[in-house]
Structures are given as structure tokens and as C-alpha cells.
Design an enzyme around this catalytic site. Structure first.
Site, PDB file in Angstrom:
ATOM      1  N   TYR A  25      -1.364  -0.091   9.555  1.00 12.57           N
ATOM      2  CA  TYR A  25      -2.042  -1.237   8.960  1.00 12.57           C
ATOM      3  C   TYR A  25      -3.466  -1.308   9.497  1.00 12.57           C
ATOM      4  CZ  TYR A  25      -2.356  -5.392   6.182  1.00 12.57           C
ATOM      5  OH  TYR A  25      -2.748  -6.288   5.221  1.00 12.57           O
ATOM      6  N   LYS A  78       1.791  -3.862   4.375  1.00 14.80           N
ATOM      7  CA  LYS A  78       2.366  -5.172   4.685  1.00 14.80           C
ATOM      8  C   LYS A  78       3.890  -5.124   4.675  1.00 14.80           C
ATOM      9  CE  LYS A  78      -0.412  -8.443   5.852  1.00 14.80           C
ATOM     10  NZ  LYS A  78      -1.374  -9.168   5.050  1.00 14.80           N
TER      11      LYS A  78
END
Length: 562
Positions: A101, A172
């Protein structure tokens, strides 16, 4: 659910089984499984445990020198063997979260079409606006419980990336699983491809999205509405997370759907929740309460205003009036302090303007108060950056703040690292180690005058996986502001600095599972209290959360008919 000891009945065999990431075990298939699933000869002779596989994968990972290559390698594992991927990431969560991420995912989005290997999730193009139901039926996972959807227009601080924004929902949802225990079989990343206004993407012969200027206005709104209705028909209980929509669409979409479906916007509400949780911890560490603070924001977009509204709600819950709370919050954008009478303010900004009576005695050389003017006149105790503009928390700004505040709370939250308003190293030096700092991207600890200052990453991954776990475990029908406030309070209760007086504002990522479960419990309890889920005892609720929490272990397979 956690049924790891029960066998799983599989209709696939041979190459089809090895090509199914949710089911593939690679070299961990047993002798019996290799025989009955036609895998003999398709794999090397050795039968390995997941620990042995993880060890090999980590050695291979360490051979890559740059973060983008590491990201591509991990994504390849995810698209080959999801159980191995999540075991590897969980074993090295602090090291690998910045790779899967932020900040690395930003570069991955910019280069999405160039590094593309294999499809994941759904790409719903405006060209297929009349066939959305058909596209949902094509999803690899059909028992969907949580969807992360973007239109790719505001990817981190990088702007319009078109379908390259798909990297964000993928990342996510990887954190929903790695941090919040949501089974990957229940997740679905989606990008709504409504075109792009990024000339670099449109001119790139490798770009894989719809080559068309962005659809806007009623056509855009109708397309999103058609998508939401299709999701409700196919998966009526799914949690929908809106992600990285542009400011002009993010808040209107949230307002339109938050009372109709189970949804939230992580950029607005998740960022607000983790920021409020971090602020509550910082206030406790400084020996004060949030309602005593004077808070200045640099950046008055949907994210900044969402955080401000959450802070005001928490202040009011501590006993002060809404009007008093709003007088203690100062929103600064590129034009200066938001004040009464300023033209062209958006609806959500109007409630956060400073009244003229509050600034009538301020001293400034310009009619629009700059950030430095606010520092001098308002004397804030908290400074939050969500501007996406690097370096704007200058030495002058920070030292002006420190003049009237012994322990300033400074949160430069912009992502990725290249967009941060000030580095923790500078903030610590400029305040002689007195500032309480949290950032949006990961930073190494800061050494100053013989002391080491750990820097908390005010990362939404401390919040949204726990929210998702709590919502899904009890089948909540809504995500309310009150549920989000409970998530903030639960996070603050996990702060090492607030509890022990030492360490970072937020717990280490190695404790993320216990943090997510604690947040899930708090969120679910509030959902039950508000009538958005069936009432159960605290003990039964805790059991539901524990049983829902997926773990990356291989299950025994038995073959069923095709």
C-alpha cells in the site's frame, strides 16, 4: 468463517486448480491431494509446509532492490496463491505494508498499465453502463461481503490515474484481509472506468482504460446510481467503501448513499476516524482533552473538512457547544483562512468558515489570513496537513506554533511521502523534541539530542479493517458517524504513549489484529445500540468477531463432482 479443520470440497483439478489463487497451495498439496486432483507431475516432488514456502518467498523478496519490483513480486504471489501471500505479509507486516500500500502503491497506480500482469476484480466501463448486472455476475468471487470501489480521479496525492486507480482497491482489500481478518473470498475491488482527463494516460499507447474524457454531471451520477443498484441486487448485504473519488464527487456520493446502503468513504470518514483517534491519544499524552485544543488545518478539501467535522463532534461529546467547537477550528486553503463572505466555497466548507467576530482583532498585512497569520493570531495547539503540497509546514510555521504551545501536536498527513507538508525529522528539530508527531506515510524514528522518537503512521489501516470486521461479523446495515466515533476512541485506548508515557502515538503494526478486533467490538456494539444489527450479548459478539476472523492456513481438500 473459521472452519480450518473441516475439509473443503473442490470441483477443480489439474491446471485449473493451480490457476485459482484462492485455492492453490502450490508445493503444499499433499500426496493424496496430488493424486485425486490430477496434480501429479505438475509440481516438484517435495511436499512443503506453508512455513517453508513463506521462507522461500521471503528470500526471493529480499533479492529485489527497489520497492516497485517488490510490489510486483508480492502482487504476483497474490494472484497465484492468496493464502501464501497473506501468511507472508502477516509475518512481515511492518516491512511489507508500505510495499503493498502507501507509498509504493502510488507509483504502481501511475504505472498500472505498464506493470499489468493479470486481471483482478472488475473493470466497469461507462461503455458497458447497460450491462452492469452481467459484469457483476462475471466476478471471480461471488460470495462478496465487502467492495472497495474507485473511479480513479483522485489517487492519493497523484490526481487522475484512470483505471490505474485499480491499484488502490486491490491494496485496500489486501489490508482488509491482512489486518482485519476478512476472507479474501469475500472481497471485490472495482474501478468505474468513466474515462480520464490525464493527458499522459490518454497519450500513452500502453494505457488500458477507456480513452475518453471523463464523463461528468448527470451522466456520471446516473452511472454511479446504476452501479449501486446493481450491487444491491447482486449482494444486498455487502459493505461498499468509496475510495479516492475527486472532491467534487466524494462528499455528494457519501451524502446520497450513507442512509440508503451500508457504505462509507475511507478518505473522508476513515481518515477522520484515525486522525481523531490519534489526536485523543496525543491529548492524553499531553495531559489535556480534545475540547481544549485549537486546531488548524492546511487543506480544506473533503478529507480535511471530514476530519474537522469529526473533531468537532468529539469536542461536543466532551461537553462544549457546537458553536464553541467550530470557533476553535481554523481551515486554511490556497486562498488563506476560510472566512465568512469568501466566494466559491463548497457546501461542506460553508459550515467551517471562521466568523468575522472571531478574527476582527487579528493582525495581518494581507486581507486573506495566511497559515503563518493563523499561527500568530489563533495560537493553535494542533496543526494538521491534508494539502498534498510538500514543504508548507515551514520552519517559520512550526516555530511560531511552538512559541505559544509547549507540546505542539503536528500531523502532516499528505500521501505519498513526496507530498508530505514537513518531515518528522524537521518538526522534531524545530521544536527541540517537544512536538507530538504522526504522519500519513511511514517514516523512520527520529534521533535528536540523544533520544529516539518513534513516528506513528496515522494510517487508515488502523481503522477501516476493524470497521469492516465489526460490520460484517454482525451484518450491520449501516455505517454511522457514531460507529466511526467509537472506532476512534477504541484506537486511542491502544496508544502506547497515552498508556505508558513512552513509545509512539499509535501501536505497532504487529499488534494490528488485536487493534482491529477491539475496534470491531466497539463498532458492532454501537451498531446494535443504534438498531442497525440484531441484539446479542457482549460474549456472543466477541465470539462472532473471533469466528469471522480469517487466518491464512491451508485447509484439507476433497474432490467433488465437476
Amino acid at each position: 468463517m473459521n472452519n480450518n479443520k473441516r475439509p473443503l470440497y473442490i470441483p477443480y483439478a489439474g491446471p485449473a486448480l493451480l490457476s485459482t489463487p484462492l485455492l492453490n497451495k502450490g508445493s503444499a498439496f499433499s500426496t493424496t491431494e496430488r493424486k485425486y486432483f490430477n496434480l501429479e507431475g505438475l509440481l516438484p516432488e517435495a511436499i512443503e509446509s506453508i512455513e517453508e514456502q513463506t521462507g522461500r518467498a521471503y528470500k526471493q523478496y529480499q533479492n529485489f532492490e527497489n520497492d516497485m519490483d517488490k510490489h510486483i513480486y508480492l502482487r504476483n504471489i497474490q494472484d497465484t496463491n492468496e493464502t501464501l501471500f497473506y501468511r507472508l505479509v502477516q509475518n512481515h507486516i511492518s516491512e511489507m505494508m508500505p510495499i503493498i500500500y502507501t507509498p509504493t502503491v502510488g507509483a504502481a497506480c501511475e504505472n498500472f498499465s505498464n506493470i499489468y500482469r493479470r486481471g483482478r476484480g472488475l473493470f466497469i466501463s461507462y461503455e458497458n453502463k447497460n450491462r452492469i448486472d452481467d459484469l457483476l455476475n462475471n466476478a471471480a468471487n461471488q460470495n462478496v461481503k465487502v467492495i472497495v470501489v474507485t473511479d480513479g480521479e483522485r489517487i492519493l496525492g497523484l490526481g487522475d490515474q484512470g483505471i490505474g486507480g485499480m491499484g488502490i482497491p486491490i491494496g485496500k482489500l489486501a489490508l482488509y484481509t491482512a489486518c482485519g481478518g476478512i476472507s479474501p473470498a469475500h472481497t471485490l475491488p472495482i474501478v468505474l472506468d468513466v474515462g480520464t482527463n490525464n493527458p499522459q494516460r490518454l497519450a500513452d499507447p500502453m494505457y488500458m482504460g477507456w480513452r475518453h474524457p471523463r464523463v461528468t454531471g448527470d451522466e456520471y451520477a446516473d452511472f454511479v446510481e446504476d452501479f449501486i443498484q446493481a450491487v444491491q441486487r447482486r449482494w444486498p448485504e455487502a459493505l461498499v467503501q468509496f475510495e479516492d473519488f475527486a472532491q467534487k464527487n466524494a462528499m455528494p456520493l457519501l451524502e446520497r448513499y450513507k442512509n440508503r446502503i451500508c457504505c462509507f468513504n475511507d478518505d473522508i470518514q476513515g481518515t477522520a476516524a484515525v486522525t481523531v483517534g490519534s489526536l485523543l491519544a496525543a491529548c492524553k499524552a499531553a495531559g489535556s482533552s480534545l475540547s481544549e485544543q485549537r486546531v488548524t488545518f492546511l487543506g480544506a478539501g473533503s478529507a480535511g473538512c471530514g476530519i474537522a467535522e469529526a473533531i468537532i463532534a468529539q469536542m461536543v461529546s466532551e461537553g462544549i457547544s457546537d458553536a464553541q467547537a467550530r470557533s476553535q477550528v481554523y481551515m486554511v486553503d490556497r486562498w488563506g483562512l476560510l472566512q465568512e463572505g469568501m466566494p466559491n466555497l463548497l457546501d461542506f466548507q460553508q459550515r467551517l468558515v471562521q466568523k468575522a467576530e472571531n478574527t476582527k482583532d487579528w493582525v495581518s498585512e494581507e486581507p486573506n489570513f495566511s497559515l503563518v497569520d493563523v499561527m500568530r493570531n489563533a495560537k493553535p495547539t494542533v496543526l494538521i496537513g491534508v494539502s498534498g503540497a510538500p514543504g508548507l509546514f515551514s520552519k517559520e510555521v512550526i516555530q511560531e506554533m511552538h512559541k505559544h504551545c509547549e507540546r505542539p501536536i503536528v500531523f502532516p498527513l499528505s500521501n505519498p511521502t513526496s507530498r508530505v507538508e514537513a518531515t518528522p525529522n524537521d518538526i522534531i528539530r524545530w521544536t527541540d523534541g517537544q512536538a507530538l508527531v504522526a504522519t500519513g506515510s511511514p517514516f523512520d524514528p527520529v534521533a535528536h539530542n540523544g533520544q529516539t522518537y518513534p513516528i506513528a503512521q496515522c494510517n487508515n489501516s488502523f481503522i477501516f479493517p476493524g470497521i469492516g470486521l465489526g460490520v460484517l461479523a454482525i451484518k450491520a446495515t449501516r455505517v454511522t458517524d457514531e460507529m466511526l466515533m467509537e472506532s476512534s476512541r477504541a484506537l486511542a485506548e491502544c496508544s502506547p504513549l497515552a498508556i505508558h508515557g513512552t513509545g509512539a502515538l499509535l501501536p505497532p503494526l504487529e499488534e494490528i489484529h488485536s487493534v482491529s478486533k477491539r475496534i470491531a467490538f466497539a463498532v458492532a456494539k454501537k451498531a446494535i445500540e443504534q438498531g442497525h444489527a440484531l441484539e446479542i450479548t457482549d460474549e456472543a459478539l466477541q465470539q462472532k468477531i473471533e469466528s469471522y476472523f480469517w487466518k491464512p492456513v491451508y485447509r484439507r481438500y476433497k474432490r467433488t463432482a465437476f
